[in-house]
Design a protein around this motif. Structure first.
Motif, PDB file in Angstrom:
ATOM      1  N   LEU A  15       0.825  -1.214   0.000  1.00 54.55           N
ATOM      2  CA  LEU A  15       0.000   0.000   0.000  1.00 54.55           C
ATOM      3  C   LEU A  15       0.858   1.261   0.000  1.00 54.55           C
ATOM      4  O   LEU A  15       0.458   2.293  -0.537  1.00 54.55           O
ATOM      5  CB  LEU A  15      -0.930   0.008   1.218  1.00 54.55           C
ATOM      6  CG  LEU A  15      -1.880  -1.181   1.364  1.00 54.55           C
ATOM      7  CD1 LEU A  15      -2.868  -0.916   2.491  1.00 54.55           C
ATOM      8  CD2 LEU A  15      -2.606  -1.480   0.064  1.00 54.55           C
ATOM      9  N   VAL A  16       2.013   1.175   0.667  1.00 55.45           N
ATOM     10  CA  VAL A  16       3.011   2.253   0.622  1.00 55.45           C
ATOM     11  C   VAL A  16       4.359   1.608   0.315  1.00 55.45           C
ATOM     12  O   VAL A  16       4.783   0.697   1.027  1.00 55.45           O
ATOM     13  CB  VAL A  16       3.096   3.029   1.951  1.00 55.45           C
ATOM     14  CG1 VAL A  16       4.197   4.087   1.877  1.00 55.45           C
ATOM     15  CG2 VAL A  16       1.761   3.663   2.301  1.00 55.45           C
TER      16      VAL A  16
ATOM     17  N   ARG B 190       4.210  -0.070   3.896  1.00 55.41           N
ATOM     18  CA  ARG B 190       3.017  -0.669   4.507  1.00 55.41           C
ATOM     19  C   ARG B 190       2.543  -1.770   3.567  1.00 55.41           C
ATOM     20  O   ARG B 190       2.301  -1.505   2.387  1.00 55.41           O
ATOM     21  CB  ARG B 190       1.910   0.346   4.733  1.00 55.41           C
ATOM     22  CG  ARG B 190       0.554  -0.302   5.085  1.00 55.41           C
ATOM     23  CD  ARG B 190      -0.470   0.705   5.522  1.00 55.41           C
ATOM     24  NE  ARG B 190      -0.198   1.184   6.878  1.00 55.41           N
ATOM     25  CZ  ARG B 190      -0.917   2.116   7.501  1.00 55.41           C
ATOM     26  NH1 ARG B 190      -1.941   2.684   6.888  1.00 55.41           N
ATOM     27  NH2 ARG B 190      -0.608   2.493   8.726  1.00 55.41           N
ATOM     28  N   VAL B 191       2.450  -2.988   4.078  1.00 48.90           N
ATOM     29  CA  VAL B 191       2.026  -4.110   3.256  1.00 48.90           C
ATOM     30  C   VAL B 191       0.842  -4.805   3.915  1.00 48.90           C
ATOM     31  O   VAL B 191       0.675  -4.761   5.141  1.00 48.90           O
ATOM     32  CB  VAL B 191       3.173  -5.124   3.037  1.00 48.90           C
ATOM     33  CG1 VAL B 191       4.319  -4.476   2.288  1.00 48.90           C
ATOM     34  CG2 VAL B 191       3.665  -5.695   4.350  1.00 48.90           C
ATOM     35  N   VAL B 192       0.008  -5.411   3.095  1.00 49.90           N
ATOM     36  CA  VAL B 192      -1.098  -6.248   3.570  1.00 49.90           C
ATOM     37  C   VAL B 192      -0.814  -7.675   3.145  1.00 49.90           C
ATOM     38  O   VAL B 192      -0.448  -7.919   1.984  1.00 49.90           O
ATOM     39  CB  VAL B 192      -2.456  -5.762   3.018  1.00 49.90           C
ATOM     40  CG1 VAL B 192      -3.569  -6.720   3.436  1.00 49.90           C
ATOM     41  CG2 VAL B 192      -2.764  -4.356   3.520  1.00 49.90           C
ATOM     42  N   LEU B 193      -0.971  -8.612   4.080  1.00 47.12           N
ATOM     43  CA  LEU B 193      -0.716 -10.019   3.819  1.00 47.12           C
ATOM     44  C   LEU B 193      -1.987 -10.816   4.014  1.00 47.12           C
ATOM     45  O   LEU B 193      -2.754 -10.559   4.946  1.00 47.12           O
ATOM     46  CB  LEU B 193       0.348 -10.564   4.778  1.00 47.12           C
ATOM     47  CG  LEU B 193       1.632  -9.758   4.970  1.00 47.12           C
ATOM     48  CD1 LEU B 193       2.523 -10.436   5.998  1.00 47.12           C
ATOM     49  CD2 LEU B 193       2.350  -9.568   3.648  1.00 47.12           C
ATOM     50  N   ALA B 194      -2.204 -11.789   3.137  1.00 47.74           N
ATOM     51  CA  ALA B 194      -3.225 -12.810   3.340  1.00 47.74           C
ATOM     52  C   ALA B 194      -2.479 -14.135   3.464  1.00 47.74           C
ATOM     53  O   ALA B 194      -1.831 -14.583   2.515  1.00 47.74           O
ATOM     54  CB  ALA B 194      -4.208 -12.856   2.177  1.00 47.74           C
ATOM     55  N   ILE B 195      -2.544 -14.742   4.647  1.00 48.96           N
ATOM     56  CA  ILE B 195      -1.717 -15.911   4.959  1.00 48.96           C
ATOM     57  C   ILE B 195      -2.610 -17.139   5.140  1.00 48.96           C
ATOM     58  O   ILE B 195      -3.428 -17.179   6.076  1.00 48.96           O
ATOM     59  CB  ILE B 195      -0.879 -15.663   6.230  1.00 48.96           C
ATOM     60  CG1 ILE B 195       0.013 -14.427   6.037  1.00 48.96           C
ATOM     61  CG2 ILE B 195      -0.049 -16.889   6.583  1.00 48.96           C
ATOM     62  CD1 ILE B 195       0.834 -14.060   7.262  1.00 48.96           C
ATOM     63  N   PRO B 196      -2.456 -18.144   4.292  1.00 47.09           N
ATOM     64  CA  PRO B 196      -3.263 -19.361   4.436  1.00 47.09           C
ATOM     65  C   PRO B 196      -2.844 -20.135   5.689  1.00 47.09           C
ATOM     66  O   PRO B 196      -1.737 -19.927   6.213  1.00 47.09           O
ATOM     67  CB  PRO B 196      -2.941 -20.146   3.164  1.00 47.09           C
ATOM     68  CG  PRO B 196      -1.576 -19.693   2.764  1.00 47.09           C
ATOM     69  CD  PRO B 196      -1.511 -18.233   3.152  1.00 47.09           C
ATOM     70  N   PRO B 197      -3.694 -21.033   6.185  1.00 52.58           N
ATOM     71  CA  PRO B 197      -3.396 -21.749   7.437  1.00 52.58           C
ATOM     72  C   PRO B 197      -2.036 -22.434   7.448  1.00 52.58           C
ATOM     73  O   PRO B 197      -1.340 -22.420   8.469  1.00 52.58           O
ATOM     74  CB  PRO B 197      -4.534 -22.762   7.530  1.00 52.58           C
ATOM     75  CG  PRO B 197      -5.666 -22.125   6.791  1.00 52.58           C
ATOM     76  CD  PRO B 197      -5.037 -21.365   5.666  1.00 52.58           C
TER      77      PRO B 197
END
Length: 315
Positions: A215-216, A278-285
């Motif tokens: 994002l940044v 600034r980062v966004v993470l989607a982390i699988p199980p």
């Protein structure tokens, strides 16, 4: 709910060392007189590497005494700054090492202030410049309070020598260029400065793979495997109504990255990102808490974890 360093003792020691447990009325000079001063101690080696300390007999310190061993050319450190530092502690009475962060090669993130640091450490940080090595001597009572610090072998009548390498300050938020968020990224609740949650309305279901969005784009150096990084973060499961953990409302946190000290998704996604991002993470199980989840945090084994992470510094 990121995994903390395995060396719990390190945290316990720093807790007792850095909290100002003595008060201004404590009587200094409890180590007695007659010993050598700070000037008689030889401290050699490069800043950032473990110091080589040579003693000239028993040391005493009737008051806090400091010396700049090597002066850095970085910014001056002031009240409220957060600083990466390596710390070496010695017992001036026995002339032995008592504690060292160099052993684990893990710089510590310190907040400069009278409410967060004892006089011993405040003297070594405030007003000094980044890149410096500073030596400070004091009585054990001044450094740790009336009991000294027997947990690391410093009695209440001993003298304490600390060597502090000031490696760098950290940002107070993202610093860089704004980037457009992809459609899978949830909205930030509570504003950009200090998010309070994630809004998943209209976002697609998780893909089952690790996803990263910037994002940044920070204007600092790229994070390297094995470095200690400072971050603010917020974590929430997909579809969750509130975060399961966050640091924006308290203090930034620090940990080694890329070496198994945090969940695998963090290690894989954050190495290579730049400081200030600034980062966004989607982390699988499989890259989070696995099939067992984390019951204490309310995370089930099939939950996908979403994080917003501000990378504030690296050392």
């Amino acid at each position: 709910m990121i995994r903390r360093p395995a060396a719990l003792l390190l945290t316990l020691l720093l807790g007792s060392v850095l909290v100002a447990c003595g008060d201004d009325s404590s009587e200094e000079g409890s180590s007695g007189g007659g010993g050598a001063s700070l000037e008689s101690v030889s401290i050699e080696g490069e800043v950032g590497e473990a110091p080589e300390v040579t003693w000239d007999g028993e040391m005493s310190a009737d008051e806090v005494e400091s010396k700049v061993v090597a002066e850095g050319d970085g910014a001056e450190i002031g009240e409220g700054d957060q600083v990466f530092a390596q710390i070496w502690l010695g017992n001036g009475t026995t002339q032995e090492q008592a504690y060292s962060t160099y052993d684990a090669d893990q710089p510590q993130l310190l907040t400069v202030g009278k409410d967060t640091l004892s006089e011993l450490f405040l003297e070594g940080l405030q007003g000094q410049t980044v890149g410096s090595r500073v030596a400070v001597a004091a009585s054990a009572e001044t450094a740790f309070g009336e009991a000294g610090n027997p947990q690391i072998g410093i009695g209440n009548k001993d003298t304490v020598l600390t060597v502090i390498d000031l490696l760098g300050t950290v940002e107070d938020g993202p610093q860089g260029t704004d980037e457009k968020a992809p459609s899978w990224v949830p909205s930030l609740v509570g504003g950009d400065e200090a998010p309070t949650g994630l809004d998943f309305a209209g976002t697609p279901k998780p893909t089952g793979k690790l996803q990263t969005a910037v994002l940044v784009k920070g204007d600092g150096a790229a994070v390297e495997k094995g470095q200690t990084i400072a971050v603010d973060y917020l974590g929430q499961v997909y579809g969750g109504k509130k975060p399961f953990d966050e640091s924006y409302s308290s203090q930034s946190t620090s940990f080694p990255i890329g070496v198994g000290q945090v969940v695998k998704g963090w290690d894989q996604a954050l190495v290579g990102q730049t400081v200030g991002s600034r980062v966004v993470l989607a982390i699988p199980p499989a890259l989070g808490y696995g099939k067992g989840g984390n019951e204490q945090a309310g995370i089930k084994g099939d939950d996908t974890l979403y994080f917003v992470v501000d990378i504030l510094g690296a050392a």
